[in-house]
Enzyme design. Structure first.
Site, PDB file in Angstrom:
ATOM      1  N   HIS A  17      23.055   3.025 -27.303  1.00  0.00           N
ATOM      2  CA  HIS A  17      23.145   2.976 -28.771  1.00  0.00           C
ATOM      3  C   HIS A  17      23.201   4.394 -29.349  1.00  0.00           C
ATOM      4  O   HIS A  17      23.980   4.689 -30.245  1.00  0.00           O
ATOM      5  CB  HIS A  17      21.896   2.293 -29.355  1.00  0.00           C
ATOM      6  CG  HIS A  17      21.774   0.833 -29.069  1.00  0.00           C
ATOM      7  ND1 HIS A  17      20.627   0.254 -28.592  1.00  0.00           N
ATOM      8  CD2 HIS A  17      22.661  -0.183 -29.205  1.00  0.00           C
ATOM      9  CE1 HIS A  17      20.796  -1.047 -28.466  1.00  0.00           C
ATOM     10  NE2 HIS A  17      22.015  -1.339 -28.816  1.00  0.00           N
ATOM     11  N   LYS A  41      13.625 -15.873 -36.322  1.00  0.00           N
ATOM     12  CA  LYS A  41      13.758 -15.575 -34.889  1.00  0.00           C
ATOM     13  C   LYS A  41      12.850 -14.419 -34.531  1.00  0.00           C
ATOM     14  O   LYS A  41      12.974 -13.330 -35.094  1.00  0.00           O
ATOM     15  CB  LYS A  41      15.206 -15.172 -34.563  1.00  0.00           C
ATOM     16  CG  LYS A  41      16.097 -16.323 -34.271  1.00  0.00           C
ATOM     17  CD  LYS A  41      17.348 -15.803 -33.576  1.00  0.00           C
ATOM     18  CE  LYS A  41      18.559 -16.657 -33.905  1.00  0.00           C
ATOM     19  NZ  LYS A  41      19.807 -15.905 -33.823  1.00  0.00           N
TER      20      LYS A  41
END
Ligand code: ADP
Length: 157
Positions: A17, A41
């Site tokens: 990333h 979630k």
């Protein structure tokens, strides 16, 4: 001024990333790396910790802002005045998924364009899920994540 949003789960941020983010910061005036989350979630790390670890890992890059958002990426981009989404590509598997995502985002917001950067070969195989798996099995994650992430995970997990 071109503002790019680099959205993702970053659970946790990895060297892969970071590689995409650094390249993006060389291309665009400003890159907002934004942790996307969904209240329903449960992720691995809480969003505030993911954000804090990104901040610590990117503190030397001046044109980067760290943030988080819930909901559609295009709505967040509109709010931030961004017309570029930055995404990273590793393999052809990423490509299939990312192409669909990019076309969906463009259908929702005509002014948005997705720019893809290809990761350096040494980061090609790194994913947040493999970092979590190595960590849970007490393996060494130091080659996969930035130093502040490594330190935090070793101390807390
Ligand atoms: P998402 O859940 O949105 O896929 P991720 O945190 O898994 O979020 O990834 C965010 C972006 O970073 C995606 O574009 C993904 O393809 C890219 N990415 C993930 N790992 C790497 C890597 N090792 N090298 C380059 N890009 C990567």
């Amino acid at each position: 001024m071109t503002i790019a949003i680099y959205p993702g789960s970053f659970d946790p941020i990895t060297n892969g990333h970071l590689d995409i983010l650094k390249s993006g910061a060389e291309i665009f005036d400003k890159v907002i790396i934004a942790v996307s989350f969904n209240t329903n979630k449960k992720g691995f790390l809480p969003v505030n910790i993911r954000t804090k670890l990104i901040q610590e890992s990117t503190k030397d890059i001046p044109n980067i802002e760290v943030d988080f958002f819930e909901g559609l990426t295009v709505d967040y981009a509109r709010k931030k005045g961004a017309n570029v989404l930055l995404r990273g590509l590793r393999t052809s598997f990423d490509f299939e998924y990312e192409m669909q995502l990019s076309q969906t985002n463009h259908a929702l917001f005509k002014d948005i364009k997705t720019v893809f950067l290809i990761t350096k070969p040494e980061y090609n195989y790194i994913s947040s899920s493999c970092v979590r798996e190595i960590l849970l099995n007490k393996g060494d994650i130091s080659d996969f994540v930035p130093e502040p992430v490594c330190k935090y995970l070793k101390e807390n997990y």
